[in-house]
Design an enzyme around this catalytic site. Structure first.
Site, PDB file in Angstrom:
ATOM      1  N   ALA A 213       0.963  -1.054   0.112  1.00 14.52           N
ATOM      2  CA  ALA A 213       0.395  -0.116  -0.041  1.00 14.52           C
ATOM      3  C   ALA A 213       0.882   1.030   0.146  1.00 14.52           C
ATOM      4  CB  ALA A 213      -1.303   0.051   1.030  1.00 14.52           C
ATOM      5  N   ASP A 214       0.808   2.196  -0.705  1.00 13.32           N
ATOM      6  CA  ASP A 214       0.770   3.332  -0.642  1.00 13.32           C
ATOM      7  C   ASP A 214       0.539   4.052  -0.252  1.00 13.32           C
ATOM      8  OD1 ASP A 214       2.522   3.146  -2.951  1.00 13.32           O
ATOM      9  OD2 ASP A 214       0.592   3.166  -3.909  1.00 13.32           O
TER      10      ASP A 214
ATOM     11  N   ASN B   6       2.156   9.225  -2.588  1.00 14.01           N
ATOM     12  CA  ASN B   6       1.889   8.102  -2.159  1.00 14.01           C
ATOM     13  C   ASN B   6       1.251   8.828  -1.262  1.00 14.01           C
ATOM     14  OD1 ASN B   6       3.748   6.153  -2.137  1.00 14.01           O
ATOM     15  ND2 ASN B   6       4.993   7.141  -0.754  1.00 14.01           N
TER      16      ASN B   6
ATOM     17  N   ASP C 196       2.818   4.571  -7.134  1.00 17.89           N
ATOM     18  CA  ASP C 196       4.035   5.487  -7.332  1.00 17.89           C
ATOM     19  C   ASP C 196       5.061   4.804  -8.054  1.00 17.89           C
ATOM     20  OD1 ASP C 196       4.823   4.509  -4.923  1.00 17.89           O
ATOM     21  OD2 ASP C 196       6.080   6.643  -4.389  1.00 17.89           O
TER      22      ASP C 196
ATOM     23  N   CYS D 202     -10.718 -13.623  20.195  1.00 20.80           N
ATOM     24  CA  CYS D 202      -9.646 -13.390  20.453  1.00 20.80           C
ATOM     25  C   CYS D 202      -9.418 -14.099  21.944  1.00 20.80           C
ATOM     26  CB  CYS D 202      -9.350 -12.297  19.588  1.00 20.80           C
ATOM     27  SG  CYS D 202      -7.151 -12.329  19.485  1.00 20.80           S
TER      28      CYS D 202
ATOM     29  N   HIS E 168     -11.939 -11.807  14.478  1.00 22.19           N
ATOM     30  CA  HIS E 168     -12.840 -10.578  14.351  1.00 22.19           C
ATOM     31  C   HIS E 168     -13.534 -10.016  13.824  1.00 22.19           C
ATOM     32  CE1 HIS E 168      -9.945  -9.354  17.955  1.00 22.19           C
ATOM     33  NE2 HIS E 168      -8.310 -10.060  17.766  1.00 22.19           N
TER      34      HIS E 168
ATOM     35  N   GLU F 173     -15.950  -8.862  14.525  1.00 21.28           N
ATOM     36  CA  GLU F 173     -16.388  -6.814  15.366  1.00 21.28           C
ATOM     37  C   GLU F 173     -15.440  -5.836  13.827  1.00 21.28           C
ATOM     38  OE1 GLU F 173     -13.359  -7.732  17.645  1.00 21.28           O
ATOM     39  OE2 GLU F 173     -14.535  -9.009  16.474  1.00 21.28           O
TER      40      GLU F 173
END
Length: 931
Positions: free
Chosen positions: A303-304, A347, A506, A755, A890, A892
């Site tokens: 991810a940028d 970015n 980028d 969890c 999880h 939620e």
């Protein structure tokens, strides 16, 4: 987000060392009425909240002022080590949050975090200009041998200083007691403009002394006018000299092929996969994370930009990104600073922000500034950054520095290259408008466009390819035209708003070809590139790290997108398209009509991932690492399945006079999943109460509650094992033990443990209890399963796939037959059953309704699709009567569509609400039927 890099570069008498690091950047939000601090007034209390005083950071203060680390003593080095206490930090933040959320009753007048300089800095700045008297006897100390100097100067963490009025002291004490957070009232504001430290620890009558009237026999090791130490300090004068660099042109092998270059570049740590970092930190905690580090169907760390929501009930949030280019700064410090800014903005551009002028940034400087020539280089970089920011219209509103980035190794001085890390952030008006780098339109449906910010430039100096050949070069990329970057940013933002871009990335470390390969790797598909350019060589064209963007758009949008960039004075050219998907997909590259690369995407991915997996072998169970590495070559997008139609479930109205059923969200010291759980329950219609174990142990009754939810986290840091400390609180506190036993025995109640809460329910015997499974009315709850260490031997944060099987669980009704993505974040999730009999009873009675699945949707024990190795892929357990459900994943954190890091494109377009919301609605419906 994190960037890591590491290599050695030759450098004459010294060695430039790019040490492996991880840089983290974070953002938060504050209500506007809390922006301004109140001025200190006489008789205000000076308060320390958080952890006790340790001999930590004492050496750090000294170490940061010497020229080279390693020249000081071993004791001083040990004292310099910062040792964090995350649980104490959380307790302190919970107490502060309780004050802040009191709104008009907030007792905090002013607050200041403790950092460099310890108490000697934070208390001076907090009390300026009025002044204060501080008493050593009022501090909680973790080590009674601490001297006054150490108490005053230690940079121990997890503590803040604040001012408040005496009338509010009881409220703060009560809040801190509930959160088990230490609080010390260490002094008073005096109004005389002086900072006075009174050492009254050894005075027997100190308890009888009024605070502002210290005994004449008490020592005053600090007694200074604040003007002297804060306002009128003499300014230092630095004489900086440039050192002429002996830079040599880059010399690459004459017959270097694109394949050979890629084979090296894709393995360089600054370019290669960061999988070894991202999967061991909780990327879903809070449920407010709209964009974390991983993208695409295989959750590739690429991810940028990071995006967080400000609320569970809106899509407004904030975006942040970082940029750093230290190797280019070795050639030209100014260019390195400008490129760091450029990288940060290219970015950030893939998240919707209000406007470029609203972007702010923090500049973090790490520089060996006291070595010859480095101070001048730091100054040049700072000037360059300021000029570039002015042209871009971006403001710097904060920063940090570490100016001792050198160490003595024997007789040799090793220094890190001067580094500027630029962290940019801005308001995000729509968190769902973020575009990720993974290609989303295989089989020729996606067109790749290239938008260069510095067209016509192909400089290789300071780049990944140069580093792979142990060189730097003498000519590096630069931000030649800030106005062109402004235009690029503006147009890209408009296209995001119009939803014309399906993917974007980028051009940075590794160059143009690496950028496009990463997009293909993340999308698990192939690409065909055809680039024509007569101004540069093939190697320069494909591996130069000049600023630019690569975009994926649909065929129908190509002309519109290209014309928008061209109208802004930018180049935008078509360079390729997507082809195929899965393990057999190919990458083919042609430059000026000649094919320069033809390779399977899976092979290129293996090169890109190899460094990460080698590092992972040093940190995790080797067999698991190799299992994941082998399996990655054959991975495909997981096959999700829905057996029901998710629909938006409006919160029921209370106008009819019907009371909403109450649910207690129960947390313990170290819990961290309560807020997202509260939000999910509120969405389903419950009246939700925040309940701590302190409340339960103090006599709070659960009689009015229909449900209890034990949330995730790390109760008591799980130092004794998963949830054992929490379970001990229940077992050994008679009031708590009786309260929970009474609640469980009622037939109109349900419970959910997620969890850490799942681990607790297993410890308490609420699920997988032999007596429960044999439906014995008088059987005591006994533990039948233990949640123990993951097979990988480490914490796992992943977005996995689970299948929902038929069961008696009231929370999963109507969801049977579905296969869904869901977050996991745990270190101890392996289900170890007490005996084969218990395991048989669980499976034969359908009491394991959630199973980890492989990409085809079949339950699996294969890693990492099964992140902990539980038998038969078990991810959750329910009681025989269906009222109690314990699960490690999880739900939620997946009740909103934007919380899912990936889902099939057709789901993204057709669903209006998340399938996991159904689980909480089921609980509400079950409770409502009994009202």
């Amino acid at each position: 987000f994190a960037r890591s890099f590491g290599m050695l570069l030759p450098g004459g008498d010294r060695r430039e060392w790019v040490k492996p690091i991880m840089f983290s950047a974070g953002i938060g939000a504050i209500e506007d009425w809390h922006v301004h601090k109140e001025q200190p007034e006489p008789e205000m209390d000076v308060v320390k909240i958080g952890g006790p005083v340790y001999r930590i950071g004492v050496g750090g203060g000294a170490a940061s002022s010497i020229q080279v680390q390693g020249d000081n003593t071993a004791e001083l080095d040990f004292g310099a080590v910062q040792r964090g206490d995350a649980e104490m930090e959380q307790k302190m933040n919970r107490a502060l949050r309780a004050c802040i959320e009191s709104r008009d009753s907030n007792p905090i007048c002013s607050i200041h975090d403790q950092g460099a300089g310890g108490n000697g800095n934070v208390l001076k700045e907090l009390s300026e200009p009025a002044g204060a008297t501080i008493y050593t006897s009022k501090f909680k100390v973790a080590d009674p041998t601490l001297s006054v100097l150490e108490l005053w100067g230690a940079e121990y963490q997890e503590t803040n200083a604040l001012l408040m009025r005496s009338k509010d002291s009881e409220f703060l004490r009560a809040v801190c007691a509930r959160e088990k957070c230490p609080v010390d009232f260490v002094g008073k504001i005096t109004g005389d403009g002086k900072i006075v430290l009174v050492d009254d620890r050894d005075i027997s009558v100190k308890a009888d002394l009024p605070q502002c009237q210290p005994s004449p026999c008490a020592a005053r090791p600090v007694d200074l006018k604040l003007d002297w130490v804060l306002g009128k300090m003499p300014q230092k004068e630095f004489k900086l000299n440039h050192v002429k660099l002996n830079l040599q042109p880059l010399t690459l092998p004459a017959e270097l092929t694109v394949r050979e270059a890629l084979n090296r570049v894709l393995r360089l740590p600054s370019v290669a996969s960061k999988r070894y970092l991202t999967n061991k930190v909780d990327r879903s905690v809070t449920g407010l994370v709209a964009q974390q580090q991983c993208v695409g169907p295989l959750h590739t760390p690429l991810a940028d930009v990071a995006v967080v929501a400000l609320s569970y009930f809106d899509t407004i949030g904030a975006a942040t990104a970082i940029g750093e280019q230290p190797i280019k700064g070795l050639i030209d410090p100014g260019a390195g600073a400008r490129m760091a800014i450029g990288e940060a903005l290219t970015n950030l551009v893939f998240a919707r922000v209000t406007e470029l002028k609203d972007v702010k940034c923090s500049g973090n400087w790490m520089w060996p500034a006291k070595l010859p020539g480095e101070g001048a280089a730091l100054y040049d970089a700072c000037v360059a950054m300021c000029h570039a920011m002015a042209e871009l219209g971006v403001a710097v509103d904060g920063g940090k520095d570490s100016l001792s980035m050198a160490a003595r190794v024997g007789q040799e001085t090793v220094k890190a290259p001067g580094s500027l890390v630029v962290s940019v952030y801005a308001v995000c008006p729509d968190i769902t408008g973020t575009v990720t780098p993974d290609l989303k339109n295989p089989h020729g449906q996606g067109v790749l466009l290239y938008v260069p910010v510095t067209p016509g430039q192909y400089r290789l100096g300071g780049g990944a390819l140069a580093q792979c050949y142990s060189q730097i070069g003498n000519d590096c990329p630069d931000l030649d035209s800030p106005h062109r970057l402004v235009s690029c940013f503006t147009v890209t933002q408009q296209l995001l708003e119009e939803r014309l871009l399906s993917a974007g990335h980028d051009v940075s470390d590794g160059g143009l070809l690496t950028c496009m390969l990463e997009m293909a790797i993340a999308g698990n598909c192939g690409i065909e590139l055809d680039i024509s350019n007569s101004d540069s060589s093939v190697i320069e064209l494909l591996f130069s790290e000049e600023l630019g963007l690569v975009l994926e758009v649909s065929e129908m949008a190509v002309n519109a997108v290209c014309s928008r960039y061209r109208a802004a004075g930018l180049q935008c050219c078509r360079i390729g398209s997507t082809v195929g998907e899965g393990a057999q997909s190919m990458v083919r590259v042609r430059v000026n009509g000649d094919e320069v690369l033809s390779e399977r995407t899976a092979t290129l991915r293996s090169w890109w991932e190899e460094t990460s997996f080698r590092l992972e072998r040093l940190q995790s169970h080797r067999a698991c690492v190799e299992e994941e590495e082998r399996g990655l070559e054959h991975r495909v997008a997981p096959k999700y399945k829905l057996s029901f139609q998710p629909a938006h479930i409006p919160r029921p109205s209370t106008d009819s006079g019907v009371c909403e059923p109450r649910v207690a969200v129960i947390r313990e010291e170290g819990s961290n999943g309560d807020r997202e759980m509260v939000a999910s329950l509120v969405m389903a219609g419950f009246q939700v109460w925040d309940v701590t174990m302190t409340d339960i142990c103090s006599g709070l009754s659960l009689d009015s509650f229909r449900g209890v939810v034990f949330v995730g986290g790390f109760s008591y840091a799980d130092v004794l094992g998963s949830a054992k400390g929490w379970a001990a609180t229940v077992h050994f506190n008679p009031m708590a033990r009786a309260e929970f036993a009474r609640f469980r025995s009622r037939r109109d109640t349900f419970s959910l443990g997620v969890c850490n809460g799942c681990q607790l329910m297993a410890q308490l015997g609420w699920v997988a209890s032999e007596a429960d499974m044999e439906l014995s009315d008088d059987g005591a709850a006994r533990q039948g399963v233990l949640l123990t260490h993951n097979r990988s031997g480490r914490f796992e944060s992943r977005f996995v796939t689970v299948a929902i099987l038929e069961s008696s669980s009231v929370l999963l009704r109507g969801m049977e037959g579905s296969t869904l993505g869901i977050w996991v974040a745990h270190g101890e999730g392996y289900m170890q059953f007490e005996s084969e009999k218990v395991l048989t009873l669980v499976t034969e009675n359908g009491l394991a309704p959630l199973r980890y699945c492989d990409d085809s949707g079949a339950p699996t024990e294969q890693y990492p699709q099964n992140p902990n190795g539980s038998p038969l892929g078990m991810a959750g357990l329910c009681s025989a009567d269906g009222r109690h459900l314990a699960m490690m994943p999880h739900p939620e954190r997946c009740t909103l569509l934007w919380q899912w890091p990936w889902m099939p494109q057709d789901w993204r377009q057709s669903l209006s609400s998340s399938p996991w919301l159904r689980m909480f609605h089921n609980a509400f419906q079950w409770c409502s039927q009994g009202l």
